[in-house]
Design a protein around this motif. Structure first.
Motif, PDB file in Angstrom:
ATOM      1  N   PHE A   1       0.757  -1.095  -0.096  1.00 55.37           N
ATOM      2  CA  PHE A   1       0.128   0.120   0.170  1.00 55.37           C
ATOM      3  C   PHE A   1       0.851   1.283   0.090  1.00 55.37           C
ATOM      4  CE2 PHE A   1      -2.346  -3.267   2.480  1.00 55.37           C
ATOM      5  CZ  PHE A   1      -3.241  -3.612   1.895  1.00 55.37           C
ATOM      6  N   VAL A   2       1.698   1.156   0.871  1.00 49.36           N
ATOM      7  CA  VAL A   2       2.713   2.401   0.897  1.00 49.36           C
ATOM      8  C   VAL A   2       4.123   2.050   1.198  1.00 49.36           C
ATOM      9  CG1 VAL A   2       2.111   2.600   3.059  1.00 49.36           C
ATOM     10  CG2 VAL A   2       3.070   4.811   1.993  1.00 49.36           C
ATOM     11  N   ASP A   3       5.122   2.544   0.448  1.00 51.12           N
ATOM     12  CA  ASP A   3       6.625   2.488   1.032  1.00 51.12           C
ATOM     13  C   ASP A   3       6.801   3.292   2.182  1.00 51.12           C
ATOM     14  OD1 ASP A   3       9.054   2.149   1.079  1.00 51.12           O
ATOM     15  OD2 ASP A   3       9.682   2.555  -0.769  1.00 51.12           O
ATOM     16  N   LEU A   4       7.041   2.526   3.392  1.00 49.09           N
ATOM     17  CA  LEU A   4       7.363   3.265   4.524  1.00 49.09           C
ATOM     18  C   LEU A   4       8.387   4.329   4.196  1.00 49.09           C
ATOM     19  CD1 LEU A   4       6.491   3.853   7.316  1.00 49.09           C
ATOM     20  CD2 LEU A   4       7.919   1.604   8.011  1.00 49.09           C
ATOM     21  N   LYS A   5       9.670   3.920   3.742  1.00 49.24           N
ATOM     22  CA  LYS A   5      10.825   4.641   3.518  1.00 49.24           C
ATOM     23  C   LYS A   5      10.377   5.957   2.998  1.00 49.24           C
ATOM     24  CE  LYS A   5      13.250   1.600   1.865  1.00 49.24           C
ATOM     25  NZ  LYS A   5      14.155   0.708   1.185  1.00 49.24           N
ATOM     26  N   ASP A   6       9.457   6.004   2.115  1.00 47.20           N
ATOM     27  CA  ASP A   6       9.247   7.346   1.316  1.00 47.20           C
ATOM     28  C   ASP A   6       7.967   7.988   2.156  1.00 47.20           C
ATOM     29  OD1 ASP A   6      11.096   6.485  -0.597  1.00 47.20           O
ATOM     30  OD2 ASP A   6       9.572   5.517  -1.937  1.00 47.20           O
ATOM     31  N   ARG A   7       7.551   7.601   3.143  1.00 41.30           N
ATOM     32  CA  ARG A   7       6.687   8.348   3.907  1.00 41.30           C
ATOM     33  C   ARG A   7       6.946   8.902   5.308  1.00 41.30           C
ATOM     34  NH1 ARG A   7       5.090   8.095  -0.430  1.00 41.30           N
ATOM     35  NH2 ARG A   7       2.984   7.818  -1.218  1.00 41.30           N
ATOM     36  N   VAL A   8       8.162   8.948   5.559  1.00 41.29           N
ATOM     37  CA  VAL A   8       8.818   9.457   6.874  1.00 41.29           C
ATOM     38  C   VAL A   8      10.207  10.034   6.678  1.00 41.29           C
ATOM     39  CG1 VAL A   8       7.787   7.393   8.227  1.00 41.29           C
ATOM     40  CG2 VAL A   8      10.040   7.248   7.391  1.00 41.29           C
ATOM     41  N   ALA A   9      10.501  10.904   7.417  1.00 48.47           N
ATOM     42  CA  ALA A   9      11.843  11.830   7.291  1.00 48.47           C
ATOM     43  C   ALA A   9      13.015  10.549   7.111  1.00 48.47           C
ATOM     44  CB  ALA A   9      12.073  12.417   8.486  1.00 48.47           C
ATOM     45  N   GLN A  10      14.041  11.202   6.382  1.00 52.30           N
ATOM     46  CA  GLN A  10      15.291  10.562   6.022  1.00 52.30           C
ATOM     47  C   GLN A  10      16.002   9.855   7.149  1.00 52.30           C
ATOM     48  OE1 GLN A  10      18.652  11.264   6.691  1.00 52.30           O
ATOM     49  NE2 GLN A  10      19.195   9.211   5.924  1.00 52.30           N
ATOM     50  N   TRP A  11      15.956  10.293   8.299  1.00 48.12           N
ATOM     51  CA  TRP A  11      16.611   9.772   9.504  1.00 48.12           C
ATOM     52  C   TRP A  11      15.836   8.685  10.138  1.00 48.12           C
ATOM     53  CZ3 TRP A  11      14.457  10.367  14.191  1.00 48.12           C
ATOM     54  CH2 TRP A  11      13.621  11.653  14.487  1.00 48.12           C
ATOM     55  N   VAL A  12      14.334   8.650   9.932  1.00 44.59           N
ATOM     56  CA  VAL A  12      13.391   8.005  10.860  1.00 44.59           C
ATOM     57  C   VAL A  12      13.594   6.576  10.570  1.00 44.59           C
ATOM     58  CG1 VAL A  12      11.248   7.445  11.404  1.00 44.59           C
ATOM     59  CG2 VAL A  12      11.758   9.932  11.215  1.00 44.59           C
TER      60      VAL A  12
END
Length: 230
Positions: free
Chosen positions: A174-185
């Protein structure tokens, strides 16, 4: 509009004067640090508490690999930058009356591991500052992960981060988690989830113990930690 309104009271005039002074000082500082009238260069600085973290985890890993970090230099840095109330800034800020709780915890911890006596003036003042602000249980979440790794905080008191959110055939559909949070998260969240699930911990002995930083109200939490250690 509020921006165009002229100050009317003495309080507003004082505020305007202070703001104008700060802006002027900032402009002068920017001009003073310019290279060739074209560029600036500033070394990144996150605070000595992160070097204290590195030192602590270097010992925890128990890996014999080269490092340019000199514990004697770090010890001098920590002792020379401690504030009069026993705390440390994360980043020096003359506008703050005291340092931060988490920075003070890490720096206290590193000095203790280095062998500085807990009844020495620097550590006694730091401990008073920490306890006065609620002790270990008031640390931020990231700090508590370090505490859990060294059996200073119970994994059972940490929030759960479900590992399945990282599975490509689940949330990845459904969603790429890496692309939905800040770079460092993401690079923080994944190991945090793993450590919480596996409950990695190592007894490093008395020098690493921070049991003296629990307040009386945290007695039930300390009991849960003791149960996890068994």
């Amino acid at each position: 509009s509020p921006l165009s309104a002229q100050p009317q009271t003495q309080e507003q005039l004082t505020l305007l004067s202070n703001v104008t002074s700060v802006i002027r000082m900032a402009q002068e500082n920017v001009i003073r640090t310019t290279h060739d009238d074209a560029w600036w260069q500033f070394a990144p600085y996150l605070g000595n508490c992160f070097i204290a973290q590195y030192y602590i985890m270097f010992q925890w890993l128990g890996v014999d690999y080269p490092t340019k970090m000199d514990p004697a230099v770090l010890k001098h840095e920590l002792l020379s930058t401690q504030l009069s109330d026993g705390s440390w800034y994360q980043v020096p800020d003359l506008n703050l009356p005291s340092g931060s709780l988490d920075s003070t915890m890490f720096n206290y911890w590193a000095l203790k591991v280095m062998g500085v006596p807990t009844d020495s003036e620097p550590l006694a003042k730091a401990r008073k500052f920490i306890l006065g602000r609620g002790g270990l249980s008031k640390a931020m979440l990231m700090t508590k992960y370090f505490l859990c790794l060294t059996e200073n905080y119970a994994w059972g008191d940490m929030p759960d981060v479900p590992l399945f959110v990282f599975l490509p055939d689940w949330i990845g559909r459904f969603v790429d988690l890496k692309d939905r949070v800040a770079q460092w998260v993401y690079p923080h969240l994944l190991p945090m989830a793993y450590l919480r699930a596996v409950r990695v911990a190592k007894d490093m002995g008395d020098l690493f113990s921070l049991s003296e930083l629990f307040v009386k109200d945290d007695a039930p939490m300390f009991a849960r930690l003791a149960a996890e250690r068994e």
